[in-house]
Scaffold this motif. Structure first.
Motif, PDB file in Angstrom:
ATOM      1  N   TRP A   1       0.822  -1.222   0.000  1.00 45.52           N
ATOM      2  CA  TRP A   1       0.000   0.000   0.000  1.00 45.52           C
ATOM      3  C   TRP A   1       0.845   1.257   0.000  1.00 45.52           C
ATOM      4  O   TRP A   1       0.439   2.292  -0.535  1.00 45.52           O
TER       5      TRP A   1
ATOM      6  N   MET B 202       0.513   4.247  -2.786  1.00 44.19           N
ATOM      7  CA  MET B 202       0.403   5.682  -2.463  1.00 44.19           C
ATOM      8  C   MET B 202       1.500   6.470  -3.159  1.00 44.19           C
ATOM      9  O   MET B 202       1.257   7.529  -3.747  1.00 44.19           O
TER      10      MET B 202
ATOM     11  N   ASN C 165       0.958   6.484  -7.012  1.00 45.81           N
ATOM     12  CA  ASN C 165      -0.161   7.343  -7.425  1.00 45.81           C
ATOM     13  C   ASN C 165       0.238   8.815  -7.364  1.00 45.81           C
ATOM     14  O   ASN C 165      -0.108   9.602  -8.245  1.00 45.81           O
ATOM     15  N   GLU C 166       0.975   9.169  -6.331  1.00 45.04           N
ATOM     16  CA  GLU C 166       1.438  10.561  -6.232  1.00 45.04           C
ATOM     17  C   GLU C 166       2.418  10.864  -7.370  1.00 45.04           C
ATOM     18  O   GLU C 166       2.314  11.913  -8.012  1.00 45.04           O
TER      19      GLU C 166
ATOM     20  N   HIS D 172      -0.606  12.288   1.150  1.00 40.77           N
ATOM     21  CA  HIS D 172      -0.371  10.847   1.011  1.00 40.77           C
ATOM     22  C   HIS D 172       1.090  10.481   1.256  1.00 40.77           C
ATOM     23  O   HIS D 172       1.396   9.487   1.923  1.00 40.77           O
TER      24      HIS D 172
ATOM     25  N   ALA E  81       2.554   8.191   4.162  1.00 37.79           N
ATOM     26  CA  ALA E  81       3.396   7.043   3.786  1.00 37.79           C
ATOM     27  C   ALA E  81       4.751   7.125   4.481  1.00 37.79           C
ATOM     28  O   ALA E  81       5.257   6.126   5.013  1.00 37.79           O
TER      29      ALA E  81
ATOM     30  N   SER F 253       0.968  19.672   4.700  1.00 34.99           N
ATOM     31  CA  SER F 253       1.214  18.228   4.905  1.00 34.99           C
ATOM     32  C   SER F 253       2.474  17.895   5.692  1.00 34.99           C
ATOM     33  O   SER F 253       2.560  16.871   6.340  1.00 34.99           O
TER      34      SER F 253
END
Ligand code: TYR
Length: 515
Positions: A301, A305, A308-309, A336, A340, A426
């Motif tokens: 996972w 993440m 995808n980023e 994300h 992560a 973030s």
């Protein structure tokens, strides 16, 4: 560098992987998708912006100031200078510079975002980024100064500056003026078009690049920690049945099952060792699949993440040239990657802690089932003055403590900034930098654990408590490989150089561990 020159990673075509970014970081070259459809898409975006500018005259970040300054109108005659100002006022990064390898990874991640084709940049900009990668010119990027949610604005301003021939780059191992290197190589600086400064800087590419590099190191550490656990189990004369297949069949975490299988395979011997005095080994051995498994089960996972980023348009506004729309949002937000990296650093620090506990047992005659004090290899009259791995074990405790200390989550430290426009951010870049630090410290713990567990196995062999034939093929090969670089410690000697060599070997993934 440039050992990968035959292997070009194509941008603007298929989804890129963590491995693609790491390959570029390590010297692979880059190519832009040569298909006309790709070039047309890029052109549609930049032409649409040009037209919009002429027809409507108001575009955020083009005819307005940035962020909270979006209410400031930029007069027509200053529009072209706006991107230049963006790059320059963000030239306030501090802290250590990213390494050459990390800077290359950043070039790759930014190029990947911009080749999604919705940032409104020109082909010339994409080509200039590609040139930097292929000529191995790495922008000098200070690590600190990003809150990771207006994008990595400040560190990415150093990428933007390099493209226009400003500030500094690393080239052939030296820190040089960009303009000078460009002149030497005949590269013309580009001029940033309206929106291009923002497009280069308004994203998560620094934290994502660091995350890609961290991920690969973490993957390797999960395997190495499994191998060390097997070595320690042999050296402690522990129980191999703690890794039994039927035992793990009833706890269906696939990563944990895999780690148990690795250790089980490593322990396969003609006469399986069994500690009849102590039916259940202490947790750092018995629960090693559970600790390493938590990392191993997180990897899929985390990969999802990070990738995808990586394959996202982390920019604002999004320029949809196909449908002729400008979409305002917050895709520069690195939540994300923050999550992560906060997760990964915790999982890795747990590996340091696990190995630290294994080493504590291994050195201590109260627990180590007959090994000498501190694994000292001295047996003659010199034995009383020899202290073997005593200081190495203290070092392991120090590196572990420091790794654990860095696990404080970064993402919860959001600060409202930039006149409260960026009122929730973030901190993903801080999380990623923490993660790399935790990795470095854990690799040090791992190096020391490898050398110490090899010493412990050698002592068992010397004491005739095990025979080489009892070791699985994999463990025997591992011990032999370690013996080539690290001599048995019979008399005390400074081990710094050997520890450093072992850390380098780990970072180079010297050993192929499990297939
Ligand atoms: N990230 C902001 C843009 C911005 C750029 C530079 C700044 O200094 C501040 C804000 C947005 O897209 O809304």
């Amino acid at each position: 560098m440039n050992t990968y020159s035959n292997h070009a990673i194509v941008f603007g075509n298929e989804r890129l992987s963590i491995e693609d970014v790491v390959d570029i970081a390590n010297g692979a070259s880059a190519a832009l998708n040569p298909e006309p459809q790709f070039q047309e898409k890029i052109q549609r975006g930049s032409l649409f912006l040009d037209r919009l500018l002429q027809e409507e005259g108001v575009i955020y970040g083009v005819t307005t100031g940035y962020g909270d300054s979006c209410t400031v109108a930029i007069p027509q005659e200053l529009v072209n200078d706006l991107p230049l100002h963006l790059t320059r006022f963000h030239g306030c990064g501090l802290g250590d510079d990213l390494t050459h390898q990390q800077s290359r990874a950043v070039l790759a991640t930014r190029l990947c975002s911009l080749t999604q084709g919705v940032s409104g940049v020109s082909m010339a900009l994409l080509e200039q980024l590609t040139t930097l990668i292929n000529q191995d010119i790495a922008p000098r990027i200070p690590q600190e100064g990003s809150v990771g949610a207006s994008g990595d604005l400040t560190p990415l301003s150093y990428v933007a500056s390099a493209l226009i021939g400003e500030r500094e780059v690393f080239y052939k191992g030296e820190r040089r003026r960009t303009a000078e290197v460009f002149q030497e190589l005949g590269i013309s600086p580009i001029q940033l078009r309206p929106k291009e400064g923002l497009a280069l800087m308004n994203g998560t590419s620094v934290m994502t690049a660091l995350a890609c590099l961290a991920f690969k190191r973490a993957e390797y550490l999960a395997q190495l920690a499994s191998r060390i656990t097997a070595m320690v189990s042999v050296a402690m004369q522990g129980n191999s049945f703690h890794f039994d297949e039927a035992l793990f069949a009833v706890k269906p975490h696939p990563g944990q099952q895999l780690v148990a299988r690795w250790i089980r395979d490593d322990l396969q011997a003609s006469v399986p060792p069994r500690n009849s005095d102590r039916l259940q080994d202490r947790y750092s051995l018995r629960c090693a699949p559970h600790v390493i498994g938590a990392l191993q089960d997180s990897l899929p996972w985390l990969r999802q993440m990070i990738e995808n980023e990586l394959n996202s348009a982390n920019d604002n506004p999004i320029i949809d040239g196909d449908n002729e729309r400008v979409l305002h949002g917050g895709h520069f937000y690195g939540g994300h990657i923050a999550m992560a990296m906060d997760t990964l650093k915790t999982a890795i620090a747990n590996i340091a802690d696990l190995l630290d506990r294994q080493m504590a047992q291994l050195m201590d005659t109260k627990y180590n089932n007959g090994l000498p004090r501190n694994l000292s290899g001295s047996t003659d009259h010199q034995a009383p003055i020899n202290h073997g791995f005593k200081a190495v074990q203290i070092g392991i405790s120090a590196w572990t403590a420091e790794a654990l200390k860095h696990t404080m989550p970064a993402s919860v430290f959001s600060r409202s900034t930039e006149c409260h426009n960026q009122d929730k951010v973030s901190m993903g870049t801080i999380a990623a930098r923490d993660c790399l630090r935790v990795l470095q410290l854990t690799e040090q713990v791992t190096a020391a654990s490898l050398i110490a567990s090899k010493q412990a196995i050698e002592i068992r062999l010397k004491q005739n408590e095990i025979e080489e034939g009892q070791l699985s093929h994999a463990l025997l090969l591992m011990v032999r490989s370690l013996q080539e670089s690290f001599e048995f410690v019979s008399e005390d000697r400074p081990l710094e150089d050997e520890l450093r060599q072992c850390v380098t070997d780990i970072q180079a993934e010297k050993w192929t561990l499990y297939l």
